[in-house]
Design an enzyme around this catalytic site. Sequence first.
Site, PDB file in Angstrom:
ATOM      1  N   LYS A  95      38.293  37.300  35.460  1.00 58.13           N
ATOM      2  CA  LYS A  95      39.127  36.951  34.311  1.00 58.13           C
ATOM      3  C   LYS A  95      40.622  37.018  34.686  1.00 58.13           C
ATOM      4  O   LYS A  95      41.388  36.104  34.391  1.00 58.13           O
ATOM      5  CB  LYS A  95      38.828  37.933  33.158  1.00 58.13           C
ATOM      6  CG  LYS A  95      39.666  37.710  31.909  1.00 58.13           C
ATOM      7  CD  LYS A  95      39.651  38.970  31.022  1.00 58.13           C
ATOM      8  CE  LYS A  95      40.954  39.094  30.244  1.00 58.13           C
ATOM      9  NZ  LYS A  95      41.139  40.413  29.628  1.00 58.13           N
ATOM     10  N   LYS A 149      51.718  41.716  35.562  1.00 58.84           N
ATOM     11  CA  LYS A 149      50.344  42.211  35.703  1.00 58.84           C
ATOM     12  C   LYS A 149      49.477  41.251  36.512  1.00 58.84           C
ATOM     13  O   LYS A 149      48.735  41.674  37.403  1.00 58.84           O
ATOM     14  CB  LYS A 149      49.738  42.430  34.311  1.00 58.84           C
ATOM     15  CG  LYS A 149      48.233  42.631  34.306  1.00 58.84           C
ATOM     16  CD  LYS A 149      47.771  43.973  33.840  1.00 58.84           C
ATOM     17  CE  LYS A 149      46.350  44.264  34.261  1.00 58.84           C
ATOM     18  NZ  LYS A 149      45.577  45.006  33.283  1.00 58.84           N
TER      19      LYS A 149
END
Lengths: 293, 293, 293, 293
Positions: free
Chosen positions: A245, A170
């Site tokens: 993030k 990811k």
Amino acid sequence: MKIGFIGLGHMGLPMASNLLRSGNAVHVFDTSSQAIGLAVERGAIATGSIADLAAAVDVVITMLPNPAIVRSVVAGPDGVLAHAKDGTLIIECSTSDPQTARDLESMAQSSGKAMIDAPVSGGVPGAEAGTLTFMVGGTEEAFVAARPILMAMGKNIVNCGPAGSGQAAKICNNLLLGVSTIAVSESMCLGVSLGLAPDVLAAIINTSSGRCWVSEVYNPYPGVVKSAPASNDFSGGFACDLMIKDLSLALDAASGTRQPLPMTALSKQLFQLLSLKGEGSKDITAIVQMFKM
Amino acid sequence: MKIGFIGLGHMGLPMASNLLRSGNAVHVFDTSSQAIGLAVERGAIATGSIADLAAAVDVVITMLPNPAIVRSVVAGPDGVLAHAKDGTLIIECSTSDPQTARDLESMAQSSGKAMIDAPVSGGVPGAEAGTLTFMVGGTEEAFVAARPILMAMGKNIVNCGPAGSGQAAKICNNLLLGVSTIAVSESMCLGVSLGLAPDVLAAIINTSSGRCWVSEVYNPYPGVVKSAPASNDFSGGFACDLMIKDLSLALDAASGTRQPLPMTALSKQLFQLLSLKGEGSKDITAIVQMFKM
Amino acid sequence: MKIGFIGLGHMGLPMASNLLRSGNAVHVFDTSSQAIGLAVERGAIATGSIADLAAAVDVVITMLPNPAIVRSVVAGPDGVLAHAKDGTLIIECSTSDPQTARDLESMAQSSGKAMIDAPVSGGVPGAEAGTLTFMVGGTEEAFVAARPILMAMGKNIVNCGPAGSGQAAKICNNLLLGVSTIAVSESMCLGVSLGLAPDVLAAIINTSSGRCWVSEVYNPYPGVVKSAPASNDFSGGFACDLMIKDLSLALDAASGTRQPLPMTALSKQLFQLLSLKGEGSKDITAIVQMFKM
Amino acid sequence: MKIGFIGLGHMGLPMASNLLRSGNAVHVFDTSSQAIGLAVERGAIATGSIADLAAAVDVVITMLPNPAIVRSVVAGPDGVLAHAKDGTLIIECSTSDPQTARDLESMAQSSGKAMIDAPVSGGVPGAEAGTLTFMVGGTEEAFVAARPILMAMGKNIVNCGPAGSGQAAKICNNLLLGVSTIAVSESMCLGVSLGLAPDVLAAIINTSSGRCWVSEVYNPYPGVVKSAPASNDFSGGFACDLMIKDLSLALDAASGTRQPLPMTALSKQLFQLLSLKGEGSKDITAIVQMFKM
């Protein structure tokens, strides 16, 4: 099969709804009683604590904001591992980091449970439509067990390798998304400054070696892709602060393996410059505004 | 129709050969008599100077290494404009810069000729197969006139707008290619350092939001795409030093329009770091070696 | 006054020696018995554990490799806070991060102890000569109490503000050092590539607006400053891998306050590129080798 | 001795005034008749063209905005070289590039004149006070001849080496100034975001390894140095757009010698981002505003 779902935010609530729609009994928990209420309206069973939930189900799914909360919810004294039955399968769908995923999976195994990391791509629309991609790290056995459950919420379930591999995949994908967003912004703005029509330039790029998902589907230049956030005042989509993030997770993981990532690092800083000026909740393509007069 | 072709290098020679194959009379010139010899073997007519060539033909095609040479060949005292017949069409296929293209087209118009900028993508394989993409800047009239000639050498002939637009489109595309090459290198190397199999990671990226031409067709991680330069010791393909040249053209054009390009600028510097260590003639994907142990 | 010293590495051992030289009783602990042995040879009192040391002294000084170890040594179950007497003063000299410093000072206060963060600059030579600079964060009262002890090891004791301020000041200074080292390398290499003599260029910079500590005292171009690591095969000095650690601390602290740091981020990545190629233990000025043929 | 002065802008006019004050006969030319008028008021002799000026004097000083204008004024058909007497000394004080300086010096020598490049540092205040630094490139003989004239306008006259060396030294210094300005901005803003008082942090940096001319004399954090542009709304000083020009000269020269300059390249882009938002005429320290909320 009884499923527990912890974390009923923008992503978690529609994911839990799809599980209900597939006929599962879904026990839910969230720190917001309002979120629990919304899930109950759709047929979920409210629980009063993570411990209660864990004790009541066969599978626990978590969808939480950051690695610190994941650690606490899964492995804290009042957490899932401390209260789940032997043989429970934990499906951790948050975007976290590979080390956290590996650590927790190892703890789960030591205490007689199974765990996979299964972060998603597809965003809120994918969560609602049940078309998410799940990138899964864990044992082959846990992957096979989790697959039918994940199929109720998504359509691509990819086995990425051992524990942590889902998170690794990811962040590797998302750093590319972050860099591409800025690179396409630079390319489009340069072209327009040189007199090219944005849609002509996008069409050329999209049949050439510069083409990418961002240029085709998510073009940051307003008006090029009518359905994209850039054509809708940069609303909806994937917030800059969430990209910051994700880029931070990639950079932290890279620090751990001593991997240089200069373009990724610069991308994070450019998004930070944008966020500092109050644009952090806008879609990532709002970065194009830094490059336009 | 008589066509003149100036610049018989790796690209020019196969392009001229395709014009011959289509039944055109092709007059050729190059500073290398060896290159002229190769074209003559294939049926071209040798000329002794640019002036002689220009005076003999209806259309002049140029394929030259840099903007300074283009300016000299087209607009110098012994150049094309000084010796071509009224009504000559000049098709400038070199990778140059938008300002040079605009300046020369304006001079061409003033002296009764027509000119388009028509840089290509597709590389040597595309030149040989006659499948190049031409990005064309110029008047609609000149575009229509040039189209059938370009069709003998390529398959996509794109009208990008007024003079300079072809060059603008090319540099906007190529900066994206440069940035993507490094970004995919970072992503793949991070993934491998975290334990992912390179082909698994590439497959995930290629169905996700990070996908791009580089990740799919030209993956820099050795072994992922068998036919790509990265799987063949970074030979063939698109040399780092040529990418540095294209990124410089983009950055220079951006200076002219006061357009910031931070990712593009960093990309150029990273390729320069590689080139400084003697790798400048390798394919652009050799940049992956900076990121691997 | 009885002083405890934990962490007898390259910095800690000479610092403890200077405390002994000033007539203090110094109890020492390290995970290496060899390091303890060296300190005992110089007059220190060996202790068998952190707990024993903490219980025996009035002041505890720590000099440790990273924030995680600092947290464990100070606040772990077998750590200083758990075993020290009420009123003990803890002087934490490691390079850590402001948040860790603030957290530990708060725990110290809650348990009836006082604590300052007091990271140093001056390196091993400064530690040996007793000429370190201490950047101190904490209460005025703790600063005043610590000052005479610090004076035995250094010559500048700077009050930077409340807890964490010492660490903040250190990372703000060191990011400048990191950026400057690369910037001076770029400037010197460009000048030499343009034909300038390195010493002439350095002299000009050092009387102009580009001058900095690195250009004057620590010039990365070999031969310019005879006593600098660059003139001694980049040995000694400040290792690249330690600079990477300090830049990481700065970037992590900046993530916490949402502060963009693009130049700092790029600097870290360039040092990482160097370290990846096996040069991480060389002095920071070895980065100049990336920029030279 | 008769001196000609071409280019009476913010720098040129006070420089010419200092030559007049030293008792020289100064013939002046500028494209602005108003600028000529101001010089005449101070005692200069107006000339109607560069050719007239060149024919009338023994020494020609040029102070012009960019290399293209320098080339035209010195070597154009109506320029200095075409009309000056044999033995004329040309002192080229503009900030230009090393290649232009070398080319022009070579042409000057071929036509029986002498030429040095002598760009300055010190800004408008230094020009007014007669305290400029001149960085000189050229032959030893030309340097010796120019020295007394330069002493009327400055106080440090530095021999940097052969033709082009003055320009090389200037751009090497100024790239450091550009990088430092941003680096100090990052450091100060990080410190303040972590709770440090700006003046305390500046004081620590200025006695540590991060110190530089910018941190000491020209600190970008408002209020730290009362006399600096940052404390006066970023007015006066050195405009961002001029820094962009100087960084471009450095990057262009580096392209010529294949020298990587990643930090310099990023600095230029950050100043461009600021300039794009309309702040290009502010002092370089206005970049700090990108890093503050």
